[in-house]
Design an enzyme around this catalytic site. Sequence first.
Site, PDB file in Angstrom:
ATOM      1  N   ASN A  62       0.782  -1.465  -0.213  1.00 19.85           N
ATOM      2  CA  ASN A  62      -0.035   0.451  -0.321  1.00 19.85           C
ATOM      3  C   ASN A  62       1.106   0.855   0.095  1.00 19.85           C
ATOM      4  O   ASN A  62       1.810   1.311   0.506  1.00 19.85           O
ATOM      5  CB  ASN A  62      -0.961  -0.196   1.125  1.00 19.85           C
ATOM      6  CG  ASN A  62      -0.372   0.308   2.569  1.00 19.85           C
ATOM      7  OD1 ASN A  62       0.669  -0.813   3.032  1.00 19.85           O
ATOM      8  ND2 ASN A  62      -0.730   0.490   3.640  1.00 19.85           N
ATOM      9  N   GLU A  64       0.218   5.221   0.483  1.00 20.84           N
ATOM     10  CA  GLU A  64      -0.283   6.277   1.194  1.00 20.84           C
ATOM     11  C   GLU A  64       0.017   7.691   1.138  1.00 20.84           C
ATOM     12  O   GLU A  64       0.471   7.671   0.059  1.00 20.84           O
ATOM     13  CB  GLU A  64      -0.708   6.453   2.793  1.00 20.84           C
ATOM     14  CG  GLU A  64      -1.282   4.738   3.126  1.00 20.84           C
ATOM     15  CD  GLU A  64      -1.532   4.756   4.735  1.00 20.84           C
ATOM     16  OE1 GLU A  64      -1.116   5.342   5.209  1.00 20.84           O
ATOM     17  OE2 GLU A  64      -1.820   3.847   4.886  1.00 20.84           O
ATOM     18  N   CYS A  73      -4.561   0.975  -2.099  1.00 21.29           N
ATOM     19  CA  CYS A  73      -4.157  -0.688  -1.637  1.00 21.29           C
ATOM     20  C   CYS A  73      -3.293  -1.481  -2.346  1.00 21.29           C
ATOM     21  O   CYS A  73      -2.286  -1.260  -3.316  1.00 21.29           O
ATOM     22  CB  CYS A  73      -5.554  -1.113  -1.542  1.00 21.29           C
ATOM     23  SG  CYS A  73      -6.257  -0.650  -0.267  1.00 21.29           S
ATOM     24  N   GLU A  75      -3.235  -4.442  -2.840  1.00 22.58           N
ATOM     25  CA  GLU A  75      -3.651  -5.669  -3.919  1.00 22.58           C
ATOM     26  C   GLU A  75      -3.689  -4.863  -5.790  1.00 22.58           C
ATOM     27  O   GLU A  75      -3.443  -5.525  -6.667  1.00 22.58           O
ATOM     28  CB  GLU A  75      -4.974  -6.354  -3.334  1.00 22.58           C
ATOM     29  CG  GLU A  75      -4.768  -7.207  -2.577  1.00 22.58           C
ATOM     30  CD  GLU A  75      -5.022  -5.910  -1.788  1.00 22.58           C
ATOM     31  OE1 GLU A  75      -4.506  -4.668  -0.707  1.00 22.58           O
ATOM     32  OE2 GLU A  75      -5.568  -6.568   0.071  1.00 22.58           O
ATOM     33  N   CYS A 112      -9.836  -5.409   0.406  1.00 18.83           N
ATOM     34  CA  CYS A 112     -11.233  -4.598   0.966  1.00 18.83           C
ATOM     35  C   CYS A 112     -12.581  -4.574  -0.572  1.00 18.83           C
ATOM     36  O   CYS A 112     -11.541  -5.255  -1.466  1.00 18.83           O
ATOM     37  CB  CYS A 112     -10.812  -2.286   1.121  1.00 18.83           C
ATOM     38  SG  CYS A 112     -10.416  -1.930  -0.561  1.00 18.83           S
ATOM     39  N   CYS A 115     -10.766  -3.907  -3.582  1.00 21.66           N
ATOM     40  CA  CYS A 115      -9.522  -4.797  -4.907  1.00 21.66           C
ATOM     41  C   CYS A 115     -10.549  -5.737  -4.648  1.00 21.66           C
ATOM     42  O   CYS A 115     -10.151  -6.139  -6.286  1.00 21.66           O
ATOM     43  CB  CYS A 115      -8.846  -4.382  -3.374  1.00 21.66           C
ATOM     44  SG  CYS A 115      -8.120  -3.504  -2.436  1.00 21.66           S
TER      45      CYS A 115
HETATM   46  N1  THU Z   1      -5.309  -1.400   2.393  1.00 21.11           N
HETATM   47  C1  THU Z   1      -4.993  -2.309   1.944  1.00 21.11           C
HETATM   48  O1  THU Z   1      -3.423  -2.129   1.071  1.00 21.11           O
HETATM   49  N2  THU Z   1      -5.423  -3.355   1.036  1.00 21.11           N
HETATM   50  C2  THU Z   1      -6.987  -3.862   1.518  1.00 21.11           C
HETATM   51  O2  THU Z   1      -7.208  -4.772   1.064  1.00 21.11           O
HETATM   52  C3  THU Z   1      -7.319  -2.949   2.529  1.00 21.11           C
HETATM   53  C4  THU Z   1      -6.663  -1.951   3.732  1.00 21.11           C
HETATM   54  C5  THU Z   1      -4.546   0.149   3.093  1.00 21.11           C
HETATM   55  C6  THU Z   1      -5.314   0.388   2.339  1.00 21.11           C
HETATM   56  C7  THU Z   1      -4.404   1.552   4.151  1.00 21.11           C
HETATM   57  O3  THU Z   1      -2.729   2.176   3.141  1.00 21.11           O
HETATM   58  C8  THU Z   1      -3.997   1.176   4.706  1.00 21.11           C
HETATM   59  O4  THU Z   1      -4.604  -0.358   4.364  1.00 21.11           O
HETATM   60  C9  THU Z   1      -5.187   1.673   6.141  1.00 21.11           C
HETATM   61  O5  THU Z   1      -6.709   0.782   5.664  1.00 21.11           O
END
Ligand code: THU
Length: 160
Positions: A62, A64, A73, A75, A112, A115
């Site tokens: 991920n 940000e 994310c 994925e 999520c 994704c």
């Molecule tokens: N996140 C992912 O990378 N994948 C997911 O399926 C759920 C959430 C990341 C997004 C964000 O950077 C952090 O986790 C918190 O939500």
Amino acid sequence: MKKIEIKTQITIFGSTEELPTIVNDLMNRAIEAKQNAYAPYSKFKVGAAMLLEDGTIITGNNQENAAYPSGICAERVAVWKVSSEFPNKKILKLAISASSSSQILTKPVAPCGACRQTLSEYEIKQKDNIEVYFMGEEGEIIKTESVLDLLPIAFNNTFL
Ligand code: THU
């Protein structure tokens, strides 16, 4: 009027030791990929690793942003890397692992909704299922045979 029951089957592995070697190796790549997650805001790091049909492994994590919705994310980083570099190679398996700075994640962390939608696009495109394995930092791993098992009644291109 009719009611239909939709069932999803999952497989639960007690720990990474129970995984087949090829999946354990893939999960290790996802765990490794977590290290390069850029998650200064959530402090929640996710790593994803995809096994392609020719044995190539592509990872993502991920990323940000100070403008929060601009982050992405793990994925989606992984699947877009695959689609942009190897658009014609099928994805066989996806492994996901997550870690939080505030607690040790002992339960599987599921991908999520956004994704799931994104991954379903590529599963449908390649006309073959993608096995999905997800875990926290330790403990059980959940496996689904397909992305669509995680996203029943999905939106797809037949509606367009
Ligand atoms: N996140 C992912 O990378 N994948 C997911 O399926 C759920 C959430 C990341 C997004 C964000 O950077 C952090 O986790 C918190 O939500």
